[in-house]
Design an enzyme around this catalytic site. Structure first.
Site, PDB file in Angstrom:
ATOM      1  N   GLU A 259       0.836  12.034  12.488  1.00 44.83           N
ATOM      2  CA  GLU A 259       0.104  10.772  12.253  1.00 44.83           C
ATOM      3  C   GLU A 259       0.882   9.834  11.343  1.00 44.83           C
ATOM      4  O   GLU A 259       0.410   9.478  10.267  1.00 44.83           O
ATOM      5  CB  GLU A 259      -1.236  11.071  11.563  1.00 44.83           C
ATOM      6  CG  GLU A 259      -2.187  11.954  12.299  1.00 44.83           C
ATOM      7  CD  GLU A 259      -3.382  12.353  11.436  1.00 44.83           C
ATOM      8  OE1 GLU A 259      -3.354  12.118  10.200  1.00 44.83           O
ATOM      9  OE2 GLU A 259      -4.329  12.898  11.981  1.00 44.83           O
ATOM     10  N   PRO A 260       2.056   9.419  11.714  1.00 48.08           N
ATOM     11  CA  PRO A 260       2.821   8.552  10.809  1.00 48.08           C
ATOM     12  C   PRO A 260       2.275   7.126  10.768  1.00 48.08           C
ATOM     13  O   PRO A 260       1.819   6.591  11.776  1.00 48.08           O
ATOM     14  CB  PRO A 260       4.223   8.554  11.432  1.00 48.08           C
ATOM     15  CG  PRO A 260       3.977   8.816  12.877  1.00 48.08           C
ATOM     16  CD  PRO A 260       2.751   9.662  12.982  1.00 48.08           C
ATOM     17  N   CYS A 328      -4.092 -14.856 -11.338  1.00 45.41           N
ATOM     18  CA  CYS A 328      -4.309 -14.979 -12.778  1.00 45.41           C
ATOM     19  C   CYS A 328      -4.389 -13.633 -13.469  1.00 45.41           C
ATOM     20  O   CYS A 328      -5.362 -13.324 -14.182  1.00 45.41           O
ATOM     21  CB  CYS A 328      -5.542 -15.808 -13.034  1.00 45.41           C
ATOM     22  SG  CYS A 328      -5.201 -17.534 -12.686  1.00 45.41           S
TER      23      CYS A 328
HETATM   24  N1  LLP Z   1      -2.905  10.621   8.119  1.00 44.88           N
HETATM   25  C1  LLP Z   1      -3.821  10.570   7.124  1.00 44.88           C
HETATM   26  C2  LLP Z   1      -4.979  11.439   7.179  1.00 44.88           C
HETATM   27  C3  LLP Z   1      -3.647   9.676   6.068  1.00 44.88           C
HETATM   28  O1  LLP Z   1      -4.549   9.633   5.094  1.00 44.88           O
HETATM   29  C4  LLP Z   1      -2.517   8.823   6.055  1.00 44.88           C
HETATM   30  C5  LLP Z   1      -2.328   7.863   4.971  1.00 44.88           C
HETATM   31  C6  LLP Z   1      -1.591   8.897   7.111  1.00 44.88           C
HETATM   32  C7  LLP Z   1      -1.813   9.827   8.120  1.00 44.88           C
HETATM   33  C8  LLP Z   1      -0.357   8.033   7.187  1.00 44.88           C
HETATM   34  O2  LLP Z   1       0.487   8.236   6.105  1.00 44.88           O
HETATM   35  P1  LLP Z   1       1.941   7.519   6.047  1.00 44.88           P
HETATM   36  O3  LLP Z   1       2.752   8.075   7.184  1.00 44.88           O
HETATM   37  O4  LLP Z   1       1.715   6.075   6.208  1.00 44.88           O
HETATM   38  O5  LLP Z   1       2.489   7.877   4.723  1.00 44.88           O
HETATM   39  N2  LLP Z   1      -1.500   2.486   0.694  1.00 44.88           N
HETATM   40  C9  LLP Z   1      -0.526   3.499   0.348  1.00 44.88           C
HETATM   41  C10 LLP Z   1      -0.470   4.611   1.338  1.00 44.88           C
HETATM   42  C11 LLP Z   1      -1.819   5.263   1.559  1.00 44.88           C
HETATM   43  C12 LLP Z   1      -1.756   6.357   2.578  1.00 44.88           C
HETATM   44  C13 LLP Z   1      -3.128   6.770   2.967  1.00 44.88           C
HETATM   45  N3  LLP Z   1      -3.139   7.752   3.998  1.00 44.88           N
HETATM   46  C14 LLP Z   1       0.849   2.839   0.192  1.00 44.88           C
HETATM   47  O6  LLP Z   1       0.981   1.644   0.463  1.00 44.88           O
HETATM   48  O7  LLP Z   1       1.807   3.506  -0.234  1.00 44.88           O
END
Ligand code: LLP
Length: 401
Positions: A259-260, A328
């Protein structure tokens, strides 16, 4: 990085603006597929929480990916974009049981995130296949906020419930067909992935009906030259080994799910702003841009590093600037960075803004959210209008009118 197109996007559509180069999403997807080519049965689901513009989702669907969702709204948007029900995963956290029931009625694959919700589910759907998210008790991720697999985190079912779950299954109170793990985002150390992979495959041997293992997201991409990144080859090799080991022990084939979010879209996105002023203070040259953390919160919230390119003056002498917004309160985009000489009205571009950029934006300070554009087949297309004042006022009720 297609500098000409980014310059063209800024001059034709104005700033601030998000721009996504779709060819980068495609090439990232191809790299990921290549890394996992030795696994017979796997599917990549894009984590739509990272970027959920419908044009992006449709493009991603057409590449052949599935969708990973976190809310009932993301499921509905996925369906609207043409994903079939069996291409959508739903991995909520702490949502009401009524939302889980709604997802169930839509038919998507659910990863339950707590023992308590498994108990509720079993009362209604004892014989229906369901997946569960395991908390592996591993601390991994780029910072505290996005490290979610440790034992004090609110995510996943702690391992101590596994015995109870097996008993429930023996009593035919639940049918667990999938296991899910997501340890964190921006995971730099491969051994942290390895630990999680080994753990989830070993837990899988304890359940009778497992058909799929979902390894979540978390792959780290580099944010600057020389930055750390997940070694995809090593990651895939450990998955292959565990996959094969599981097959040898149980004689069963599994479906593997990834799940990227960031890996697919972070690099594809640019956030483009314009310099309102260069403000000199005692210790800083501030480049004040026409945006703030309302549009792009990652640098403020996580102290994340995003390279800044001066699109108006690419190769001049580098000088030190602190790039800040107009909110701000403190909203530093980049602290004391060496950037090609900046003047008032120059166009600055933040890299790696595709994932969790627009999707985490807000209307703080009553600011409008920006437009989104995509670059596709050499053309720049608008995929979201900039908001207007009406959008801000739309749902408000004036009780003094
Ligand atoms: N699967 C699940 C269950 C997740 O909770 C997430 C991300 C992903 C897949 C995808 O993860 P990724 O491949 O994008 O690392 N807002 C934060 C990242 C929060 C991730 C939340 N879950 C940031 O900007 O670093």
């Amino acid at each position: 990085m297609n500098i000409k197109k980014l310059q063209e996007a800024a001059s034709n559509f104005g700033t601030p603006v998000y721009v996504y180069d779709l060819s980068i999403i495609e090439s990232q997807y191809n790299k990921l597929q290549n890394a996992f080519k030795n696994i017979d049965n796997y599917k990549i689901h894009f984590a739509s929480k990272s970027l959920s513009n419908i044009s992006i989702l449709k493009f991603i669907k057409n590449l052949g990916l599935g969708l990973d969702t976190v809310s009932i709204e993301e499921i509905k948007i996925g369906i609207k974009c043409g994903f079939s029900i069996d291409e959508i995963l739903y991995t909520p956290n702490g949502v009401s049981f009524s939302e889980i029931l709604e997802a169930k009625s839509l038919g998507v694959k659910i990863n339950l995130d707590s023992f308590e919700s498994v108990q509720d589910f079993s009362k209604r759907y004892s014989n229906h296949p369901v997946s569960i998210r395991i908390n592996p008790g591993i601390y991994a991720g780029g910072n505290e906020n996005i490290s979610v697999g440790h034992s004090n985190s609110k995510f996943g079912i702690p391992e101590e419930f596994i015995t109870d779950l097996i008993k429930m299954e023996e009593k035919k109170q639940i049918k667990i067909t999938g296991l899910h793990i997501h340890t964190g985002s921006d995971i730099t150390k491969n051994n942290q992935f390895d630990e999680g992979i080994k753990k989830i495959f070993s837990i899988a041997t304890k359940f009778k009906n497992i058909e799929s293992i979902d390894l979540g997201g978390g792959i780290k991409i580099p944010y600057f030259l020389g930055d750390t990144k997940t070694n995809l080859k090593d990651y895939a090799r450990v998955v292959e080994l565990e996959y094969q080991k599981y097959k040898n022990i149980t004689g069963k084939d599994l479906k593997l799910i990834l799940e990227p979010g960031k890996y697919l879209v972070s690099d594809s996105g640019y956030f483009i702003t314009k310099v309102n002023y260069i403000k000199k203070s005692k210790n800083n040259f501030f480049a004040q841009v026409n945006s703030g953390f309302n549009h792009f919160i990652r640098p403020t919230l996580y102290k994340s590093y995003h390279e800044v390119i001066n699109l108006s003056n690419l190769n001049d002498k580098k000088e030190e600037y602190t790039v800040v917004g107009y909110i701000c309160e403190k909203d530093t985009f980049a602290k004391k960075r060496m950037i090609s000489k900046i003047s008032k009205d120059d166009i600055l571009c933040f890299k790696n803004a595709g994932a969790y950029g627009f999707n985490m934006s807000s209307n703080y300070n009553s600011r409008l959210r920006p437009a989104e554009l995509c670059i596709h087949d050499g053309k720049i297309k608008k995929i979201r209008e900039e908001e207007n004042l009406e959008d801000l006022l739309n749902n408000q009720i004036d009780v003094f009118d």
